[in-house]
Design an enzyme around this catalytic site. Sequence first.
Site, PDB file in Angstrom:
ATOM      1  N   HIS A 192       1.077  -1.441   0.031  1.00 38.81           N
ATOM      2  CA  HIS A 192      -0.108  -0.152   0.295  1.00 38.81           C
ATOM      3  C   HIS A 192       0.109   1.499   0.252  1.00 38.81           C
ATOM      4  O   HIS A 192       0.365   2.563   0.279  1.00 38.81           O
ATOM      5  CB  HIS A 192      -0.632   0.023   1.311  1.00 38.81           C
ATOM      6  CG  HIS A 192      -0.163   0.086   2.547  1.00 38.81           C
ATOM      7  ND1 HIS A 192       0.234  -1.032   3.305  1.00 38.81           N
ATOM      8  CD2 HIS A 192      -0.131   1.553   3.267  1.00 38.81           C
ATOM      9  CE1 HIS A 192       0.712  -0.168   4.455  1.00 38.81           C
ATOM     10  NE2 HIS A 192       0.582   0.780   4.114  1.00 38.81           N
TER      11      HIS A 192
HETATM   12  C1  UD1 Z   1      -2.156   4.861   5.662  1.00 39.61           C
HETATM   13  C2  UD1 Z   1      -0.857   5.639   6.303  1.00 39.61           C
HETATM   14  C3  UD1 Z   1      -0.001   5.118   6.554  1.00 39.61           C
HETATM   15  C4  UD1 Z   1      -0.103   3.525   6.759  1.00 39.61           C
HETATM   16  C5  UD1 Z   1      -1.308   2.475   6.146  1.00 39.61           C
HETATM   17  C6  UD1 Z   1      -1.977   1.697   6.510  1.00 39.61           C
HETATM   18  C7  UD1 Z   1      -0.727   8.005   6.674  1.00 39.61           C
HETATM   19  C8  UD1 Z   1       0.042   9.441   5.995  1.00 39.61           C
HETATM   20  N1  UD1 Z   1      -0.090   7.125   6.386  1.00 39.61           N
HETATM   21  O1  UD1 Z   1      -1.954   5.362   5.069  1.00 39.61           O
HETATM   22  O2  UD1 Z   1       1.325   4.771   7.583  1.00 39.61           O
HETATM   23  O3  UD1 Z   1       0.799   2.566   6.508  1.00 39.61           O
HETATM   24  O4  UD1 Z   1      -2.629   4.170   6.762  1.00 39.61           O
HETATM   25  O5  UD1 Z   1      -3.299   1.459   6.187  1.00 39.61           O
HETATM   26  O6  UD1 Z   1      -1.515   8.755   8.100  1.00 39.61           O
HETATM   27  N2  UD1 Z   1      -9.014   4.888   1.844  1.00 39.61           N
HETATM   28  C9  UD1 Z   1     -10.453   3.511   2.365  1.00 39.61           C
HETATM   29  N3  UD1 Z   1     -10.761   3.904   2.925  1.00 39.61           N
HETATM   30  C10 UD1 Z   1     -10.698   3.426   4.113  1.00 39.61           C
HETATM   31  C11 UD1 Z   1      -9.248   4.151   4.006  1.00 39.61           C
HETATM   32  C12 UD1 Z   1      -8.265   4.250   3.255  1.00 39.61           C
HETATM   33  O7  UD1 Z   1     -10.864   4.225   0.426  1.00 39.61           O
HETATM   34  O8  UD1 Z   1     -10.813   2.707   5.516  1.00 39.61           O
HETATM   35  C13 UD1 Z   1      -8.364   4.931   0.500  1.00 39.61           C
HETATM   36  C14 UD1 Z   1      -8.886   6.541  -0.252  1.00 39.61           C
HETATM   37  O9  UD1 Z   1      -8.455   6.325  -1.429  1.00 39.61           O
HETATM   38  C15 UD1 Z   1      -7.173   7.575   0.579  1.00 39.61           C
HETATM   39  C16 UD1 Z   1      -6.030   6.334   0.347  1.00 39.61           C
HETATM   40  O10 UD1 Z   1      -6.941   5.190   0.878  1.00 39.61           O
HETATM   41  O11 UD1 Z   1      -7.986   8.454  -0.262  1.00 39.61           O
HETATM   42  C17 UD1 Z   1      -5.323   6.530   1.124  1.00 39.61           C
HETATM   43  O12 UD1 Z   1      -5.761   6.698   2.660  1.00 39.61           O
HETATM   44  P1  UD1 Z   1      -4.989   7.239   4.190  1.00 39.61           P
HETATM   45  O13 UD1 Z   1      -5.343   7.385   5.138  1.00 39.61           O
HETATM   46  O14 UD1 Z   1      -4.681   8.601   3.782  1.00 39.61           O
HETATM   47  O15 UD1 Z   1      -3.343   6.753   3.595  1.00 39.61           O
HETATM   48  P2  UD1 Z   1      -3.300   5.233   3.583  1.00 39.61           P
HETATM   49  O16 UD1 Z   1      -2.445   5.519   2.066  1.00 39.61           O
HETATM   50  O17 UD1 Z   1      -4.214   3.730   3.809  1.00 39.61           O
END
Ligand code: UD1
Length: 369
Positions: free
Chosen positions: A211
């Site tokens: 991821h």
């Molecule tokens: C985040 C953390 C990372 C961690 C990871 C574990 C930061 C900077 N990054 O990354 O350190 O290892 O979580 O999962 O805080 N999304 C969904 N559903 C959800 C959550 C996210 O669809 O429940 C999608 C959305 O499109 C979003 C993307 O995932 O834009 C990224 O989510 P985000 O929380 O920004 O960062 P992660 O890549 O999950």
Amino acid sequence: MKIILAAGARPNFMKIAPLIWELEERKKEGRLRHIQYKVIHTGQHYDREMSEVFFKDLNIPAPDINLEVGSASHAVQTANIMIEFEKVCFQEKPDIVIVVGDVNSTIACTLVASKLGIRTAHVEAGLRSFDRTMPEETNRLLTDSLCDYLFTTCTDANTNLRKEGIPKSKVYFVGNIMIDCLKNFRLQARAKGTYKKYGFKEKNYALLTLHRPSNVDEEESLKKIYGIIEKISRKTPVIFPVHPRTRECLKSHSITNDVESIILEKPMGYVEHLNLMMNAMFVLTDSGGVQEETTVLKVPCLTLRENTERPITIKLGTNTLVGIDEQKIMKNFNKILDGTYKKPTKIPPLWDGKTARRIINILIGVRLA
Ligand code: UD1
């Protein structure tokens, strides 16, 4: 004394759970009448399988407050958490805020509490990848520079903090709280038949988790990784629980899976994932926590990154950094297949399932046993 436990993203929940169990156990024994605590979920992760499932699996109550900030750019997500978390702090007036890990929720809640003069504690402090292109590295550096209590998983982390000029008196080497969780659920996970559902046998398949923005956001790197996985799957089937971010990227880069021996799945719950990890021949990952869990489970781990903030898993454990270099990955894969891959030397010190107890002892001012 009022404690707020702040969490927001999937890897946070297994780090707050052991603290909740410890607080609850002491309450039951009548030892913590003077302590109240509340769990605040920022809503950074919101899909059922990224959030709710973990509260059920880890046997912890639903959050007292959910800030429901959701996804956005880093600045907007962090700012929204700050705006909402400040209101919580005004309302709840905590004496201490505990944050965990390195996600945007970690730095956002730390910054708010610190500016309001509330004491802050960081669980998993001092880890450094020395790679400022990782958003998590910025979160780690800033969180550690502000927190009053820094709880570390290994002595390397103490060294990192010392080099940054952080006073020794703030730093406590308490061990790895993720391993409290792992030890607690190990038997339950072993009893589950998750891997059998896919027709696998013990140690005949690989588990992939992916991821990191640096691996999945760009078409070129994601396609390259997928090509390597396809090659591996010709010899060993691969199970791939897909993170929502990665799912979006696979779609937008038009990468489809036509290979029967690669199984794409929804994100897994904690116990199911632990079952898949402990029974795998090896794990391919870019996650931080999985590097630690595989070291304790003694399962070979090939980390699809150029660096790690968890070097102890390479030094003592089963981890090897392979980047997305096909030659390195295939060389190590072949060693795993022929049984010549390195063996772990020992479980890192204090990764013993008692970290939450040490943290609570320190926070309530009781001397370490
Ligand atoms: C985040 C953390 C990372 C961690 C990871 C574990 C930061 C900077 N990054 O990354 O350190 O290892 O979580 O999962 O805080 N999304 C969904 N559903 C959800 C959550 C996210 O669809 O429940 C999608 C959305 O499109 C979003 C993307 O995932 O834009 C990224 O989510 P985000 O929380 O920004 O960062 P992660 O890549 O999950």
